[in-house]
Design an enzyme around this catalytic site. Structure first.
Site, PDB file in Angstrom:
ATOM      1  N   CYS A 232       0.875  -1.180   0.000  1.00  0.00           N
ATOM      2  CA  CYS A 232       0.000   0.000   0.000  1.00  0.00           C
ATOM      3  C   CYS A 232       0.905   1.221   0.000  1.00  0.00           C
ATOM      4  CB  CYS A 232      -0.920   0.004   1.211  1.00  0.00           C
ATOM      5  SG  CYS A 232      -1.857  -1.521   1.478  1.00  0.00           S
ATOM      6  N   ALA A 233       1.687   1.369  -1.053  1.00  0.00           N
ATOM      7  CA  ALA A 233       2.823   2.300  -1.043  1.00  0.00           C
ATOM      8  C   ALA A 233       2.427   3.761  -1.014  1.00  0.00           C
ATOM      9  CB  ALA A 233       3.720   2.035  -2.261  1.00  0.00           C
ATOM     10  N   GLY A 236       4.832   6.972  -1.311  1.00  0.00           N
ATOM     11  CA  GLY A 236       6.140   6.347  -1.168  1.00  0.00           C
ATOM     12  C   GLY A 236       7.041   6.768  -0.040  1.00  0.00           C
ATOM     13  N   GLY A 237       6.534   7.421   1.008  1.00  0.00           N
ATOM     14  CA  GLY A 237       7.394   7.829   2.113  1.00  0.00           C
ATOM     15  C   GLY A 237       8.155   6.662   2.722  1.00  0.00           C
ATOM     16  N   ASP A 256       0.062   0.080  -5.488  1.00  0.00           N
ATOM     17  CA  ASP A 256      -1.029   0.914  -4.981  1.00  0.00           C
ATOM     18  C   ASP A 256      -2.217   0.845  -5.936  1.00  0.00           C
ATOM     19  OD1 ASP A 256      -1.112   2.947  -2.528  1.00  0.00           O
ATOM     20  OD2 ASP A 256      -2.468   3.698  -4.074  1.00  0.00           O
ATOM     21  N   ASP A 284      -6.047  -5.066 -11.084  1.00  0.00           N
ATOM     22  CA  ASP A 284      -6.893  -6.248 -10.840  1.00  0.00           C
ATOM     23  C   ASP A 284      -6.128  -7.208  -9.926  1.00  0.00           C
ATOM     24  OD1 ASP A 284      -5.061  -7.709 -12.466  1.00  0.00           O
ATOM     25  OD2 ASP A 284      -6.158  -7.101 -14.253  1.00  0.00           O
ATOM     26  N   ASP A 301       0.970  -1.299   4.896  1.00  0.00           N
ATOM     27  CA  ASP A 301       0.637  -0.063   5.620  1.00  0.00           C
ATOM     28  C   ASP A 301      -0.830   0.207   5.312  1.00  0.00           C
ATOM     29  OD1 ASP A 301       0.778   2.287   7.019  1.00  0.00           O
ATOM     30  OD2 ASP A 301       1.710   3.427   5.404  1.00  0.00           O
ATOM     31  N   CYS A 354      -1.783   3.935  11.102  1.00  0.00           N
ATOM     32  CA  CYS A 354      -1.577   5.161  11.890  1.00  0.00           C
ATOM     33  C   CYS A 354      -2.833   5.422  12.719  1.00  0.00           C
ATOM     34  CB  CYS A 354      -1.227   6.354  10.998  1.00  0.00           C
ATOM     35  SG  CYS A 354      -2.413   6.718   9.701  1.00  0.00           S
TER      36      CYS A 354
END
Length: 401
Positions: A232-233, A236-237, A256, A284, A301, A354
């Site tokens: 779940c990039a 990209g942090g 993503d 997909d 994430d 988070c």
């Protein structure tokens, strides 16, 4: 007392109206556009506008109590006035707020007390109930912390510099900062500055990333030469942090469901000099299936309520509700179930959010492990807002068979 000039007041008014009443308008982007469109404002004016804007969003519920009514498109100036009176900030003469009865607000302010904890901490009633149910007596301590202004934390890009050298570079550009103990790559600004204008940023020497978020990359225990999937990039942090920890060796596949986020990740990776990242758009299920049992390390994430990062995103508490949290918990479990299949036997993955709610965190991991005996928990960690930075949860899970 500070003096707020009329043009600043108008900017704050228009930005609040946009944030509260236009769909899919988020505070960080709204204030960014406002400041970009007023290039003649000095650094002090910009700081004042940003601080008042965010504080009004943060304390909206409490300010509504002082106003004696809820916020509507036609009474944003009354909301601002309630804040200015509460914070003892002066706007020329208060008589310029035509039609607003200052005395009514002052009467409630002089009382000094508010009728409920939800109003005191400026959150919806449903959220106060949820926090108390899930965190018990600690919920008030965490809301105290979440109502503070977030510090600006940078992550030194170790592909190009060190935290020590970054502090020195920033000092040359009149940005004062310091390293943070127990956070190897973190640098904290002494006061808020627009660091994106610095040559250090343009040269890719750092990214803005909260200290708690930086813990996730370390927790995953990546090694040079591994194949790592960031499932779940986003923009990209954490992907960029992983690239630095791997010293550009091995492969990172950043996935993503939003192509525009992956496009932003590519731009950031180029600036950072991170060359071992490949982006793949999840159009997909085949994208996930092709990676089944291919990853040495996997980062999930997961989408979440974001309740751990209300310091920096205070508007999100007005945009979500209990139904949203219930839906997101279903998504989290589905993502865990589907994406975990990308992990090799003997590989490790992190499930992270988070959020500070156990129902989104360790409870989700417990359900997953019960349904998937081939996985086992290695360790987990929760970081609460009262510890000083953003609230996060991370669980390191190993696939044993």
């Amino acid at each position: 007392m500070e003096l707020i000039h009329r043009n600043l007041l108008i900017g704050i008014h228009d930005s609040l109206q946009e944030t509260f009443f236009e769909k899919n308008k988020y505070a960080d982007k709204v204030i960014e556009r406002l400041l970009k469109s007023h290039k003649k404002w000095g650094s002090q004016d910009r700081a004042v506008v940003s601080e008042i804007f965010y504080n009004i969003i943060r304390w909206k519920r409490r300010l509504e109590y002082y106003m004696g009514e809820g916020v509507k498109p036609g009474n944003i100036y009354k909301l601002i006035l309630a804040y200015l009176l509460w914070s003892k900030t002066h706007y020329k003469k208060f008589e310029e707020f035509e039609g607003i009865k200052i005395a009514d607000i002052l009467t409630k302010l002089k009382k000094g007390t508010v009728p409920t904890k939800a109003i005191e901490y400026s959150i919806p009633d449903w959220l106060a109930e949820t926090l108390e149910k899930e965190l018990g007596k600690n919920w008030e301590k965490e809301m105290d912390a979440l109502n503070e202004q977030a510090p600006t934390i940078l992550r030194a890009n170790t592909l190009k510099t060190t935290p020590k050298h970054l502090v020195e570079e920033l000092k040359e550009e009149n940005v004062q900062s310091f390293q943070i103990r127990n956070y190897p790559d973190a640098v904290q600004l002494e006061e808020k500055k627009n660091v994106f204008l610095t040559s250090a940023f343009k040269e890719g020497l750092f990214e803005v990333q909260d200290a708690s978020s930086q813990k996730i990359g370390e927790f995953l225990d990546v090694k040079e030469g591994m194949r790592v999937v960031d499932a779940c990039a986003g923009a990209g942090g954490k992907t960029l942090h992983l690239a630095a920890l791997m010293k550009n060796k091995g492969q990172i596949i950043a996935l993503d469901i939003f192509e525009w986020k992956l496009a932003e990740l590519k731009r950031r990776a180029k600036r950072a000099g991170a060359h071992n990242i490949e982006t793949r758009f999840i159009e997909d299920n085949k994208v996930i299936k092709r990676l089944h049992e291919k990853a040495d390390r996997l980062l999930i994430d997961a989408p979440c309520s974001g309740l751990g990062v209300l310091k920096r995103n205070p508007d999100s508490k007005w945009k979500i509700d209990q139904d949203f949290i219930d839906r997101i918990k279903g998504e989290q479990q589905q993502i865990l179930q589907d994406y975990s299949k990308m992990l090799k036997k003997g590989g490790k993955m992190i499930y992270a959010t988070c959020s500070i709610l156990p129902s989104e965190n360790n409870k989700q991991v417990e359900v997953f492990l019960k349904n998937n005996p081939e996985f086992q928990l290695v360790k987990d960690q929760k970081i609460m807002p009262s510890e000083g930075f953003d609230g996060f949860y991370m669980a390191l899970i190993e696939r044993t068979q």
